[in-house]
Design a protein around this motif. Structure first.
Motif, PDB file in Angstrom:
ATOM      1  N   PRO A  81      45.957  14.346  25.855  1.00 57.17           N
ATOM      2  CA  PRO A  81      44.958  14.242  26.923  1.00 57.17           C
ATOM      3  C   PRO A  81      45.640  14.369  28.289  1.00 57.17           C
ATOM      4  CG  PRO A  81      44.689  12.463  25.319  1.00 57.17           C
ATOM      5  CD  PRO A  81      45.982  13.141  24.993  1.00 57.17           C
ATOM      6  N   VAL A  82      44.984  15.050  29.208  1.00 55.65           N
ATOM      7  CA  VAL A  82      45.537  15.203  30.549  1.00 55.65           C
ATOM      8  C   VAL A  82      45.554  13.845  31.245  1.00 55.65           C
ATOM      9  CG1 VAL A  82      45.202  16.280  32.805  1.00 55.65           C
ATOM     10  CG2 VAL A  82      44.790  17.596  30.712  1.00 55.65           C
ATOM     11  N   GLN A  83      46.695  13.497  31.837  1.00 60.39           N
ATOM     12  CA  GLN A  83      46.871  12.201  32.497  1.00 60.39           C
ATOM     13  C   GLN A  83      46.527  12.336  33.978  1.00 60.39           C
ATOM     14  OE1 GLN A  83      50.686  10.206  31.122  1.00 60.39           O
ATOM     15  NE2 GLN A  83      51.021  12.271  30.315  1.00 60.39           N
ATOM     16  N   GLU A  84      45.238  12.281  34.279  1.00 59.70           N
ATOM     17  CA  GLU A  84      44.792  12.480  35.658  1.00 59.70           C
ATOM     18  C   GLU A  84      45.403  11.446  36.598  1.00 59.70           C
ATOM     19  OE1 GLU A  84      43.155  15.043  36.410  1.00 59.70           O
ATOM     20  OE2 GLU A  84      42.076  15.716  34.615  1.00 59.70           O
ATOM     21  N   ALA A  85      45.436  10.172  36.173  1.00 56.86           N
ATOM     22  CA  ALA A  85      45.978   9.123  37.037  1.00 56.86           C
ATOM     23  C   ALA A  85      47.462   9.345  37.289  1.00 56.86           C
ATOM     24  CB  ALA A  85      45.739   7.748  36.411  1.00 56.86           C
ATOM     25  N   ARG A  86      48.196   9.764  36.270  1.00 49.22           N
ATOM     26  CA  ARG A  86      49.626  10.041  36.424  1.00 49.22           C
ATOM     27  C   ARG A  86      49.840  11.195  37.394  1.00 49.22           C
ATOM     28  NH1 ARG A  86      54.906   8.478  36.476  1.00 49.22           N
ATOM     29  NH2 ARG A  86      56.274   9.966  35.450  1.00 49.22           N
ATOM     30  N   ILE A  87      49.038  12.236  37.304  1.00 47.25           N
ATOM     31  CA  ILE A  87      49.159  13.371  38.205  1.00 47.25           C
ATOM     32  C   ILE A  87      48.925  12.931  39.647  1.00 47.25           C
ATOM     33  CG2 ILE A  87      48.020  15.531  38.891  1.00 47.25           C
ATOM     34  CD1 ILE A  87      47.627  16.093  35.877  1.00 47.25           C
ATOM     35  N   ASP A  88      47.884  12.150  39.872  1.00 47.42           N
ATOM     36  CA  ASP A  88      47.603  11.666  41.227  1.00 47.42           C
ATOM     37  C   ASP A  88      48.750  10.787  41.743  1.00 47.42           C
ATOM     38  OD1 ASP A  88      45.196  13.001  41.245  1.00 47.42           O
ATOM     39  OD2 ASP A  88      44.005  11.248  40.708  1.00 47.42           O
TER      40      ASP A  88
ATOM     41  N   LEU B 221      51.769  13.055  42.711  1.00 45.29           N
ATOM     42  CA  LEU B 221      51.505  13.796  43.938  1.00 45.29           C
ATOM     43  C   LEU B 221      51.624  12.883  45.151  1.00 45.29           C
ATOM     44  CD1 LEU B 221      48.528  16.061  42.815  1.00 45.29           C
ATOM     45  CD2 LEU B 221      50.894  16.748  43.212  1.00 45.29           C
ATOM     46  N   ALA B 222      51.141  11.653  45.019  1.00 42.70           N
ATOM     47  CA  ALA B 222      51.252  10.703  46.127  1.00 42.70           C
ATOM     48  C   ALA B 222      52.712  10.348  46.389  1.00 42.70           C
ATOM     49  CB  ALA B 222      50.442   9.452  45.820  1.00 42.70           C
ATOM     50  N   ARG B 223      53.492  10.087  45.334  1.00 43.07           N
ATOM     51  CA  ARG B 223      54.892   9.709  45.486  1.00 43.07           C
ATOM     52  C   ARG B 223      55.717  10.814  46.113  1.00 43.07           C
ATOM     53  NH1 ARG B 223      56.860   7.701  39.769  1.00 43.07           N
ATOM     54  NH2 ARG B 223      58.871   8.047  40.786  1.00 43.07           N
ATOM     55  N   LEU B 224      55.329  12.058  45.857  1.00 42.18           N
ATOM     56  CA  LEU B 224      56.106  13.191  46.341  1.00 42.18           C
ATOM     57  C   LEU B 224      55.532  13.779  47.623  1.00 42.18           C
ATOM     58  CD1 LEU B 224      56.878  14.930  42.925  1.00 42.18           C
ATOM     59  CD2 LEU B 224      58.351  13.443  44.264  1.00 42.18           C
TER      60      LEU B 224
ATOM     61  N   GLY C 256      46.312  15.231  48.496  1.00 42.08           N
ATOM     62  CA  GLY C 256      45.320  16.147  49.037  1.00 42.08           C
ATOM     63  C   GLY C 256      45.548  17.602  48.691  1.00 42.08           C
ATOM     64  N   LEU C 257      46.619  17.897  47.939  1.00 35.32           N
ATOM     65  CA  LEU C 257      46.915  19.292  47.604  1.00 35.32           C
ATOM     66  C   LEU C 257      46.490  19.659  46.183  1.00 35.32           C
ATOM     67  CD1 LEU C 257      50.462  19.792  49.201  1.00 35.32           C
ATOM     68  CD2 LEU C 257      48.208  20.090  50.227  1.00 35.32           C
ATOM     69  N   GLN C 258      45.773  18.763  45.506  1.00 35.72           N
ATOM     70  CA  GLN C 258      45.426  19.000  44.111  1.00 35.72           C
ATOM     71  C   GLN C 258      44.723  20.337  43.891  1.00 35.72           C
ATOM     72  OE1 GLN C 258      45.233  16.101  45.650  1.00 35.72           O
ATOM     73  NE2 GLN C 258      45.291  14.347  44.260  1.00 35.72           N
ATOM     74  N   GLY C 259      43.846  20.720  44.818  1.00 36.83           N
ATOM     75  CA  GLY C 259      43.063  21.931  44.629  1.00 36.83           C
ATOM     76  C   GLY C 259      43.687  23.185  45.191  1.00 36.83           C
ATOM     77  N   ARG C 260      44.869  23.070  45.824  1.00 33.39           N
ATOM     78  CA  ARG C 260      45.513  24.242  46.430  1.00 33.39           C
ATOM     79  C   ARG C 260      46.155  25.117  45.362  1.00 33.39           C
ATOM     80  NH1 ARG C 260      47.469  22.841  51.732  1.00 33.39           N
ATOM     81  NH2 ARG C 260      48.868  24.642  51.630  1.00 33.39           N
ATOM     82  N   LEU C 261      46.239  26.408  45.633  1.00 33.88           N
ATOM     83  CA  LEU C 261      46.963  27.334  44.768  1.00 33.88           C
ATOM     84  C   LEU C 261      48.425  27.412  45.206  1.00 33.88           C
ATOM     85  CD1 LEU C 261      44.377  30.266  44.475  1.00 33.88           C
ATOM     86  CD2 LEU C 261      44.861  28.472  42.794  1.00 33.88           C
ATOM     87  N   PRO C 262      49.348  27.643  44.272  1.00 29.52           N
ATOM     88  CA  PRO C 262      50.771  27.666  44.624  1.00 29.52           C
ATOM     89  C   PRO C 262      51.117  28.625  45.751  1.00 29.52           C
ATOM     90  CG  PRO C 262      50.531  27.542  42.250  1.00 29.52           C
ATOM     91  CD  PRO C 262      49.141  27.744  42.808  1.00 29.52           C
ATOM     92  N   GLY C 263      50.427  29.755  45.827  1.00 30.43           N
ATOM     93  CA  GLY C 263      50.739  30.734  46.859  1.00 30.43           C
ATOM     94  C   GLY C 263      50.450  30.271  48.270  1.00 30.43           C
ATOM     95  N   THR C 264      49.700  29.177  48.414  1.00 32.31           N
ATOM     96  CA  THR C 264      49.374  28.650  49.737  1.00 32.31           C
ATOM     97  C   THR C 264      50.315  27.527  50.161  1.00 32.31           C
ATOM     98  OG1 THR C 264      47.816  26.951  48.967  1.00 32.31           O
ATOM     99  CG2 THR C 264      46.959  29.191  49.280  1.00 32.31           C
ATOM    100  N   LEU C 265      51.286  27.187  49.312  1.00 34.53           N
ATOM    101  CA  LEU C 265      52.201  26.084  49.589  1.00 34.53           C
ATOM    102  C   LEU C 265      53.458  26.573  50.285  1.00 34.53           C
ATOM    103  CD1 LEU C 265      52.058  24.281  46.119  1.00 34.53           C
ATOM    104  CD2 LEU C 265      50.663  23.785  48.138  1.00 34.53           C
ATOM    105  N   SER C 266      54.117  25.686  51.022  1.00 36.41           N
ATOM    106  CA  SER C 266      55.440  25.989  51.556  1.00 36.41           C
ATOM    107  C   SER C 266      56.455  25.947  50.417  1.00 36.41           C
ATOM    108  CB  SER C 266      55.826  24.972  52.623  1.00 36.41           C
ATOM    109  OG  SER C 266      56.056  23.690  52.030  1.00 36.41           O
TER     110      SER C 266
ATOM    111  N   LEU D 171      58.766  19.739  40.443  1.00 39.87           N
ATOM    112  CA  LEU D 171      59.384  18.474  40.038  1.00 39.87           C
ATOM    113  C   LEU D 171      58.339  17.536  39.453  1.00 39.87           C
ATOM    114  CD1 LEU D 171      61.691  16.456  39.864  1.00 39.87           C
ATOM    115  CD2 LEU D 171      61.349  15.938  42.290  1.00 39.87           C
ATOM    116  N   ALA D 172      57.175  17.440  40.101  1.00 37.57           N
ATOM    117  CA  ALA D 172      56.111  16.586  39.569  1.00 37.57           C
ATOM    118  C   ALA D 172      55.692  17.047  38.181  1.00 37.57           C
ATOM    119  CB  ALA D 172      54.917  16.608  40.522  1.00 37.57           C
ATOM    120  N   ARG D 173      55.584  18.346  37.979  1.00 39.56           N
ATOM    121  CA  ARG D 173      55.203  18.875  36.665  1.00 39.56           C
ATOM    122  C   ARG D 173      56.214  18.466  35.598  1.00 39.56           C
ATOM    123  NH1 ARG D 173      55.240  25.234  36.322  1.00 39.56           N
ATOM    124  NH2 ARG D 173      57.442  24.743  36.649  1.00 39.56           N
ATOM    125  N   ALA D 174      57.499  18.447  35.960  1.00 38.18           N
ATOM    126  CA  ALA D 174      58.539  18.070  35.007  1.00 38.18           C
ATOM    127  C   ALA D 174      58.509  16.590  34.668  1.00 38.18           C
ATOM    128  CB  ALA D 174      59.916  18.447  35.559  1.00 38.18           C
TER     129      ALA D 174
END
Length: 215
Positions: free
Chosen positions: A110-117, A120-123, A127-137, A146-149
């Protein structure tokens, strides 16, 4: 933990690579050091179970990988390993949150929504959950990788040349982040690099020095 004794691997038509024996306790920071072409990426692939151990013994996170079938290595890697590749391989058509869900989806969990949030907060990616990678620095994309890992709380975190193409300030920030997050998670951190700045940033890291060979 990592224990390697008599570890070798040979590509077809090429001389066998051999690595010095090495041991590191769980939670250690390990710098795999060697020039370009010395076999660092091959060693990381062995540690991740992506390549079969052809000779010697290799224990990672308490599991002996030598002789383990590919399917068993795949299942083990999904549970135990986090990997930050030099090329981040974020899925451009998926949002940041969906990229972070991929490890769970690939493992049938099961996807761990709370863990993902939480990650993202720790790193600093709130607020970037809905952004596409191409729009990131570049720095944001690296932190997403790193968060994905880290989503599944791996026992071992591997990073391949994490400071490549980064200036001194960005490299220092990336190294500080890797060490801090690995420490917080209790993970063994293994970084393959030929960048001397890593040794300066982590003076207490264990160094696994390897020589010339095929990458």
């Amino acid at each position: 933990m990592i224990v390697a004794h008599g570890l070798t691997h040979a590509y077809p038509g090429a001389p066998a690579l051999a690595w010095p024996d090495f041991e590191a306790a769980q939670g250690a920071v390990v710098r795999v050091a060697g020039p370009s072409g010395s076999g660092k990426s091959t060693l990381l692939a062995l540690l991740a179970g992506l390549l079969a151990v052809q000779g010697g013994q290799l224990q990672v996170a308490g599991t002996e990988l030598a002789g383990m079938p590919a399917s068993a290595r795949d299942a083990w890697r999904a549970r135990m390993l986090g990997f930050v590749p030099q090329r981040l391989h974020l899925s451009e058509g998926l949002s940041v949150a969906r990229n972070l869900a991929l490890p769970d989806l690939a493992a049938g969990r099961p996807v761990q929504e709370a863990r993902i949030d939480e990650l993202l907060a720790r790193l600093g990616l709130q607020g970037l959950q809905g952004r596409l990678p191409g729009t990131l620095s570049g720095g944001q994309a690296q932190r997403v990788a790193l968060a994905r890992a880290l989503v599944h709380r791996p026992r071992v975190l591997l990073a391949d040349e994490p400071t490549a193409h980064l200036d001194d300030e960005a490299a220092a920030a990336a190294l500080r982040l890797l060490a801090e997050v690995a420490s917080q998670e209790g993970a063994t951190l293994v970084v393959a690099t030929h960048d001397a700045r890593v040794g300066s940033a982590w003076p207490h890291a264990r160094t696994w020095a390897i020589g010339e060979g095929r990458p």
